[in-house]
Write a protein that holds these residues in place. Structure first.
Motif, PDB file in Angstrom:
ATOM      1  N   VAL A  73      42.047  47.034  33.850  1.00  0.00           N
ATOM      2  CA  VAL A  73      40.743  46.823  33.228  1.00  0.00           C
ATOM      3  C   VAL A  73      40.668  45.352  32.857  1.00  0.00           C
ATOM      4  CG1 VAL A  73      39.202  47.424  31.328  1.00  0.00           C
ATOM      5  CG2 VAL A  73      40.664  49.183  32.342  1.00  0.00           C
ATOM      6  N   SER A  74      39.767  44.612  33.510  1.00  0.00           N
ATOM      7  CA  SER A  74      39.803  43.147  33.438  1.00  0.00           C
ATOM      8  C   SER A  74      38.430  42.539  33.221  1.00  0.00           C
ATOM      9  CB  SER A  74      40.398  42.592  34.748  1.00  0.00           C
ATOM     10  OG  SER A  74      40.306  41.188  34.808  1.00  0.00           O
ATOM     11  N   HIS A  75      38.422  41.364  32.592  1.00  0.00           N
ATOM     12  CA  HIS A  75      37.191  40.576  32.451  1.00  0.00           C
ATOM     13  C   HIS A  75      36.819  39.883  33.755  1.00  0.00           C
ATOM     14  CE1 HIS A  75      40.332  37.656  32.334  1.00  0.00           C
ATOM     15  NE2 HIS A  75      39.568  36.645  32.036  1.00  0.00           N
ATOM     16  N   CYS A  76      37.706  39.939  34.718  1.00  0.00           N
ATOM     17  CA  CYS A  76      37.484  39.350  36.052  1.00  0.00           C
ATOM     18  C   CYS A  76      37.474  37.831  36.052  1.00  0.00           C
ATOM     19  CB  CYS A  76      36.210  39.898  36.704  1.00  0.00           C
ATOM     20  SG  CYS A  76      36.403  41.579  37.285  1.00  0.00           S
ATOM     21  N   GLY A  77      38.344  37.234  35.256  1.00  0.00           N
ATOM     22  CA  GLY A  77      38.655  35.828  35.481  1.00  0.00           C
ATOM     23  C   GLY A  77      39.274  35.697  36.859  1.00  0.00           C
ATOM     24  N   TRP A  78      39.020  34.579  37.521  1.00  0.00           N
ATOM     25  CA  TRP A  78      39.457  34.442  38.914  1.00  0.00           C
ATOM     26  C   TRP A  78      40.969  34.578  39.070  1.00  0.00           C
ATOM     27  CZ3 TRP A  78      37.158  35.496  43.069  1.00  0.00           C
ATOM     28  CH2 TRP A  78      37.593  35.019  44.318  1.00  0.00           C
ATOM     29  N   GLY A  79      41.717  34.022  38.136  1.00  0.00           N
ATOM     30  CA  GLY A  79      43.167  34.139  38.207  1.00  0.00           C
ATOM     31  C   GLY A  79      43.626  35.583  38.115  1.00  0.00           C
ATOM     32  N   SER A  80      42.982  36.349  37.252  1.00  0.00           N
ATOM     33  CA  SER A  80      43.335  37.767  37.102  1.00  0.00           C
ATOM     34  C   SER A  80      43.032  38.547  38.371  1.00  0.00           C
ATOM     35  CB  SER A  80      42.577  38.373  35.913  1.00  0.00           C
ATOM     36  OG  SER A  80      43.026  37.821  34.696  1.00  0.00           O
ATOM     37  N   ILE A  81      41.899  38.245  39.012  1.00  0.00           N
ATOM     38  CA  ILE A  81      41.557  38.919  40.269  1.00  0.00           C
ATOM     39  C   ILE A  81      42.582  38.583  41.348  1.00  0.00           C
ATOM     40  CG2 ILE A  81      39.893  38.943  42.178  1.00  0.00           C
ATOM     41  CD1 ILE A  81      37.680  38.745  40.168  1.00  0.00           C
ATOM     42  N   MET A  82      42.963  37.320  41.443  1.00  0.00           N
ATOM     43  CA  MET A  82      43.944  36.922  42.443  1.00  0.00           C
ATOM     44  C   MET A  82      45.265  37.658  42.232  1.00  0.00           C
ATOM     45  SD  MET A  82      42.808  34.580  44.669  1.00  0.00           S
ATOM     46  CE  MET A  82      41.387  35.669  44.781  1.00  0.00           C
ATOM     47  N   GLU A  83      45.706  37.772  40.972  1.00  0.00           N
ATOM     48  CA  GLU A  83      46.959  38.467  40.685  1.00  0.00           C
ATOM     49  C   GLU A  83      46.852  39.948  41.026  1.00  0.00           C
ATOM     50  OE1 GLU A  83      49.116  35.745  37.277  1.00  0.00           O
ATOM     51  OE2 GLU A  83      48.053  37.557  36.643  1.00  0.00           O
ATOM     52  N   ALA A  84      45.728  40.574  40.650  1.00  0.00           N
ATOM     53  CA  ALA A  84      45.543  41.996  40.936  1.00  0.00           C
ATOM     54  C   ALA A  84      45.604  42.270  42.436  1.00  0.00           C
ATOM     55  CB  ALA A  84      44.214  42.478  40.361  1.00  0.00           C
ATOM     56  N   MET A  85      44.936  41.438  43.236  1.00  0.00           N
ATOM     57  CA  MET A  85      44.947  41.645  44.682  1.00  0.00           C
ATOM     58  C   MET A  85      46.314  41.350  45.282  1.00  0.00           C
ATOM     59  SD  MET A  85      41.162  40.641  46.131  1.00  0.00           S
ATOM     60  CE  MET A  85      41.028  39.007  45.422  1.00  0.00           C
ATOM     61  N   THR A  86      47.000  40.351  44.752  1.00  0.00           N
ATOM     62  CA  THR A  86      48.338  40.023  45.242  1.00  0.00           C
ATOM     63  C   THR A  86      49.293  41.189  45.044  1.00  0.00           C
ATOM     64  OG1 THR A  86      48.039  37.660  44.793  1.00  0.00           O
ATOM     65  CG2 THR A  86      50.303  38.451  44.964  1.00  0.00           C
TER      66      THR A  86
END
Length: 408
Positions: A295-308
């Protein structure tokens, strides 16, 4: 026989936010692995947050350089970062950073780097470098959909990858008249996060993919009403969770976690939930096999980590680029975005529903989990191709700069 490429010295100056300093450090490590020497410049308080991540392996190739900005009565050194910075001081910090240009100029005159890599809000760094003949490159940690502007840079590096934004990279390059080069996701490497034994011991006892990680970054803070709805969603979902709960600087000394949460919440969820104050090792948690959603605010870094790490996202965007990022998450099928009502409010019931869908959903929701695994595989299979292109472009730029100097 191929001639060994020379070691290039690179100065990096990220914006004063953890979400910028951290990926700059990851970029520094990947360049250091390829025979670059990196000088990462930031304020002492920002450097203290990443000091432990410069391990013995990188002690000779990555140097942290303290960059001091003028202190003011309302901007003491512990506010020389956006982390925990009161909202009314953000513009003050930006102006103070701009005034630090002369001291930065002295740093690059002393270090004499081959190349500068700088961040948004810091055009002055590029100007300072180019006036003494150092080529400057703009490293943007935001997605390609966010407007870019940098007049003096030679190349724009983007924290993204071609499979995600290939057509936009080409479009942006044509629009700006500058080459845009993807760096890859720049997620933290395995074992690179600081340990937190309490969290990891708790997580180790859960079942595979049974836990959702809840975090809204270092600069986004939930209102009291939003905290109540997120708590309701986590309680109703019946899913294991780790929730990183942060308060603004103005609130953190006035309220405790127990006071912020609904009455009896911690007792009702029991060992199913773990609420952590201020900070948790996000990358280490997301890569854990017992985590199945974010469950994320969708900062770009967080999205990149989630997809990685192949983790589906329940998106609750707050501000800045986050609403655009959340739309992208849903469009590419790696997550679901929570709807807000006409007043911007959240629904705990919908949060619970979406959490259960990404963790234990039926055939339709299984597609989201499949998509995230496929994205993880694409990122892994591509390996270091993006970084190899970054390195090649840096060497080309250095060679071009040497040639132009010789022509003069």
């Amino acid at each position: 026989m191929e001639t060994k490429k020379p070691c290039l010295n690179v100065v990096m100056v990220p914006w004063l936010a953890h979400g910028h300093v951290s990926p700059y450090l990851e970029l520094a490590k990947r360049l250091a692995d390829r025979n670059f020497r990196i000088y990462l410049c930031s304020t002492p308080i920002n450097l203290s947050s990443i000091k432990k991540r410069v391990t013995q392996k990188y002690s000779q190739s990555i140097k942290l350089i303290e960059f001091h900005i003028p202190s003011q009565p309302d901007l003491p050194p512990h506010f020389h970062t956006t982390n925990g910075l009161p909202l009314h001081l953000k513009s003050v910090l930006k102006r103070a950073m701009d005034k630090a240009s002369p001291s930065f100029t002295q740093i690059i005159k002393t270090l004499k780097p081959d190349i500068l890599i700088y961040d948004f809000n810091q055009e002055w760094a590029s100007v300072a470098a180019t006036t003494i003949g150092i080529p400057a490159n703009y490293n943007n940690i935001f997605p390609i959909g966010i407007p870019l502007f940098s007049r003096t840079c030679d190349i724009i590096f983007m924290k993204t990858f071609g499979e995600l934004e290939g057509k936009y990279i080409e479009y942006g390059s044509n629009l700006l008249g500058k080459k845009i080069v993807p760096t890859g996701p720049l997620a933290q490497e395995h074992g690179d996060s600081e340990d937190n034994s309490e969290i990891m011991e708790w997580l180790n006892k859960k079942e595979a993919s049974s836990t959702v990680f809840v975090s809204f970054g270092t600069e986004s803070f939930l209102s009291r009403e939003e905290i109540e709805e997120v708590a309701k969603g986590l309680e109703l979902s019946m899913v294991n969770f780790i929730w990183v709960l942060r308060f603004s600087f103005e609130e953190e000394e006035k309220i405790s976690i127990e006071e912020a949460l609904p009455n009896g919440f911690l007792e009702r969820v029991g060992d199913r939930g773990l609420v952590v104050e201020k900070w948790a090792p996000q990358a280490r948690i997301l890569m854990h096999p017992n985590v199945g959603g974010f469950v994320s605010h969708c900062g770009w870094g967080s999205i990149m980590e989630a997809m990685t790490f192949g983790i589906p996202i329940v998106a609750i965007p707050m501000n800045l680029d986050q609403p655009v990022n959340a739309r992208l998450v849903e469009e590419i099928g790696v997550g679901l975005e929570i709807n807000r009502d006409e007043n911007g409010g959240l629904s705990g019931e919908e949060i619970a529903e979406f959490i259960r869908e990404v963790i234990v959903g039926d055939e339709d929701e299984k597609k989201i989990r499949d998509n995230t695994r496929e994205m993880k595989h694409k990122i892994k299979s591509k390996g270091e191709e993006d970084m190899d292109c970054v390195v090649e472009d840096l060497y080309k730029l250095h060679k071009k700069n040497i040639h132009e100097k010789n022509m003069d």
